[in-house]
Design a protein around this motif. Structure first.
Motif, PDB file in Angstrom:
ATOM      1  N   LEU A  50       4.058   6.362   9.340  1.00 38.00           N
ATOM      2  CA  LEU A  50       5.020   7.098   8.510  1.00 38.00           C
ATOM      3  C   LEU A  50       5.467   8.375   9.214  1.00 38.00           C
ATOM      4  N   LYS A  51       4.507   9.059   9.813  1.00 34.01           N
ATOM      5  CA  LYS A  51       4.859  10.298  10.525  1.00 34.01           C
ATOM      6  C   LYS A  51       5.848  10.002  11.637  1.00 34.01           C
ATOM      7  N   LYS A  52       5.567   8.895  12.325  1.00 30.37           N
ATOM      8  CA  LYS A  52       6.443   8.498  13.419  1.00 30.37           C
ATOM      9  C   LYS A  52       7.861   8.231  12.906  1.00 30.37           C
ATOM     10  N   MET A  53       7.911   7.738  11.680  1.00 28.57           N
ATOM     11  CA  MET A  53       9.224   7.436  11.091  1.00 28.57           C
ATOM     12  C   MET A  53       9.866   8.678  10.491  1.00 28.57           C
ATOM     13  N   GLY A  54       9.125   9.792  10.526  1.00 29.27           N
ATOM     14  CA  GLY A  54       9.674  11.010   9.959  1.00 29.27           C
ATOM     15  C   GLY A  54       9.474  11.125   8.461  1.00 29.27           C
ATOM     16  N   ILE A  55       8.454  10.431   7.975  1.00 26.73           N
ATOM     17  CA  ILE A  55       8.156  10.506   6.540  1.00 26.73           C
ATOM     18  C   ILE A  55       6.819  11.190   6.344  1.00 26.73           C
ATOM     19  N   ASP A  56       6.777  12.107   5.409  1.00 22.96           N
ATOM     20  CA  ASP A  56       5.527  12.789   5.096  1.00 22.96           C
ATOM     21  C   ASP A  56       4.638  11.836   4.311  1.00 22.96           C
ATOM     22  N   PRO A  57       3.468  11.478   4.882  1.00 25.66           N
ATOM     23  CA  PRO A  57       2.614  10.508   4.195  1.00 25.66           C
ATOM     24  C   PRO A  57       2.064  11.015   2.869  1.00 25.66           C
ATOM     25  N   LEU A  58       2.089  12.316   2.690  1.00 25.99           N
ATOM     26  CA  LEU A  58       1.587  12.860   1.421  1.00 25.99           C
ATOM     27  C   LEU A  58       2.616  12.746   0.302  1.00 25.99           C
ATOM     28  N   THR A  59       3.834  13.174   0.629  1.00 26.60           N
ATOM     29  CA  THR A  59       4.870  13.227  -0.405  1.00 26.60           C
ATOM     30  C   THR A  59       5.798  12.009  -0.363  1.00 26.60           C
ATOM     31  N   HIS A  60       5.753  11.261   0.754  1.00 25.47           N
ATOM     32  CA  HIS A  60       6.656  10.132   0.969  1.00 25.47           C
ATOM     33  C   HIS A  60       8.114  10.570   1.047  1.00 25.47           C
ATOM     34  N   LYS A  61       8.292  11.841   1.390  1.00 23.57           N
ATOM     35  CA  LYS A  61       9.650  12.344   1.568  1.00 23.57           C
ATOM     36  C   LYS A  61       9.862  12.639   3.048  1.00 23.57           C
ATOM     37  N   PRO A  62      11.115  12.732   3.478  1.00 27.88           N
ATOM     38  CA  PRO A  62      11.368  13.023   4.890  1.00 27.88           C
ATOM     39  C   PRO A  62      10.706  14.329   5.306  1.00 27.88           C
ATOM     40  N   LEU A  63      10.117  14.316   6.500  1.00 24.91           N
ATOM     41  CA  LEU A  63       9.471  15.530   7.022  1.00 24.91           C
ATOM     42  C   LEU A  63      10.533  16.568   7.343  1.00 24.91           C
ATOM     43  N   PRO A  64      10.181  17.861   7.194  1.00 21.28           N
ATOM     44  CA  PRO A  64      11.102  18.899   7.654  1.00 21.28           C
ATOM     45  C   PRO A  64      11.345  18.747   9.151  1.00 21.28           C
ATOM     46  N   ALA A  65      12.536  19.134   9.595  1.00 18.37           N
ATOM     47  CA  ALA A  65      12.955  18.901  10.978  1.00 18.37           C
ATOM     48  C   ALA A  65      11.929  19.388  11.995  1.00 18.37           C
ATOM     49  N   ASP A  66      11.310  20.549  11.721  1.00 18.90           N
ATOM     50  CA  ASP A  66      10.383  21.109  12.717  1.00 18.90           C
ATOM     51  C   ASP A  66       9.070  20.340  12.799  1.00 18.90           C
ATOM     52  N   GLN A  67       8.805  19.489  11.809  1.00 19.15           N
ATOM     53  CA  GLN A  67       7.563  18.702  11.850  1.00 19.15           C
ATOM     54  C   GLN A  67       7.797  17.263  12.309  1.00 19.15           C
ATOM     55  N   VAL A  90       0.846  -1.201   0.000  1.00 21.72           N
ATOM     56  CA  VAL A  90       0.000   0.000   0.000  1.00 21.72           C
ATOM     57  C   VAL A  90       0.881   1.251   0.000  1.00 21.72           C
ATOM     58  N   ILE A  91       1.901   1.238   0.834  1.00 25.69           N
ATOM     59  CA  ILE A  91       2.793   2.407   0.910  1.00 25.69           C
ATOM     60  C   ILE A  91       3.482   2.632  -0.441  1.00 25.69           C
ATOM     61  N   ASP A  92       3.993   1.575  -0.995  1.00 26.69           N
ATOM     62  CA  ASP A  92       4.665   1.693  -2.294  1.00 26.69           C
ATOM     63  C   ASP A  92       3.704   2.212  -3.369  1.00 26.69           C
ATOM     64  N   LEU A  93       2.521   1.609  -3.390  1.00 24.38           N
ATOM     65  CA  LEU A  93       1.553   2.011  -4.413  1.00 24.38           C
ATOM     66  C   LEU A  93       1.061   3.426  -4.186  1.00 24.38           C
ATOM     67  N   HIS A  94       0.930   3.804  -2.906  1.00 23.58           N
ATOM     68  CA  HIS A  94       0.497   5.173  -2.621  1.00 23.58           C
ATOM     69  C   HIS A  94       1.532   6.171  -3.091  1.00 23.58           C
TER      70      HIS A  94
END
Length: 271
Positions: A116-133, A78-82
DNA sequence: AAGAGAAACAACCGCTCCGCT
DNA sequence: GAGCGGAGCGGTTGTTTCTCT
């Protein structure tokens, strides 16, 4: 002039479906096949709108549904396909046999997003979250140092790999193998005249699954899929038997007028 | 044991797409 | 090509269940 509503809303029932309603809907579809949702409630004797019937069948009553939590593997898919397809839940669901778009959407919103958020990944973009988020513990992790094999980095790499591999997931041969050739998009609508009652190739004399006695047209019901049907608390055969052999209900189901059956209706076959 | 809040999931709503006339 | 109607999709809401205090 506004558009006509999908159904006459006055007097229609809303909210959770009762066992009795489920029974009527399943009975109707098994007997008449899947056609013209708008007409289904009337013909099946349900005080629901066609849309509601369709949703209930697709998301909950279909016999080929898997129930229960998504496996780790399915979750990863699901994550990959998303990452590849975005919020196109039905497309994602088409790659996960036995899972519905609604189920995947709910699972995404309640489990995966948080993960994903817990892992520091933005669930929308699948890219690492900015440090402040980043979540607190993740920020601390970053300050402590960079572990070479953190969860998120492995997840990111898996996503990246998926992105590279799945240029067009619809044509991905790997997916074909994974799904054993099964794609929910390919499940045909059953036209009433198409219901065939020839014994399925994998039918068995045991009463473990009544479904084994059906041969749905143009749809190769894998024996293992059929055997793994988890329907109505895992007792598909008795549920179906109850449905079909319930005299009072059988008499309430209205066959579609004008339909000429190639063979005897399913109910007669079962009895 | 009871209440509050959070989580999970089923179902609804409104919009878009697509096929038919 | 335009209009209409049905089906499907995705977002959102409502209800139930679980967990914590």
């Amino acid at each position: 002039m506004g558009r006509q509503p999908c159904c006459e809303k006055v007097g229609l029932k809303k909210g959770p479906w009762t066992a009795e309603e489920d029974k009527r809907l399943i009975n109707f579809i098994l007997i008449n096949g899947q056609c013209c949702w708008r007409a289904v409630p009337k013909l099946a004797g349900l005080l629901r709108c066609g849309k509601s019937c369709r949703l209930r069948w697709i998301n909950y009553l279909r016999p080929d549904l898997k129930r229960g939590l998504l496996s780790e593997y399915e979750e990863k898919m699901v994550i990959d396909l998303h990452a590849q397809l975005g919020n196109r839940w039905s497309k994602i669901a088409s790659h996960l046999p036995g899972r519905t778009d609604n189920e995947i959407k709910n699972h995404w919103n309640t489990h995966i997003k948080k993960k994903l958020k817990k892992m520091g990944i933005d669930p929308l973009t699948h890219k690492p979250l900015p440090a402040d988020q980043l979540p607190k513990e993740k920020q601390e992790d970053q300050q402590v140092g960079q572990s070479s094999e953190t969860e998120s980095s492995s997840m990111e790499s898996s996503i990246t790999e998926a992105n590279e591999e799945l240029i067009n997931p619809d044509e991905d041969p790997l997916m074909e193998v994974i799904n054993n050739g099964f794609c929910t998009d390919e499940v045909p609508l059953i036209e009433p005249h198409e219901i065939s009652l020839v014994s399925a190739s994998c039918s068995s004399s045991s009463s473990s699954s009544i479904m084994q006695e059906f041969d749905f047209p143009n749809f190769d019901w894998q024996c293992d899929i059929i055997n793994s049907l988890d329907f109505w608390d895992g007792d598909f055969s008795s549920s179906l038997d109850l449905l079909i052999n319930d005299d009072s209900d059988r008499n309430n189901v209205t066959p579609i007028p004008g339909i000429v059956w190639d063979q005897e209706p399913i109910r007669d076959y079962i009895i």
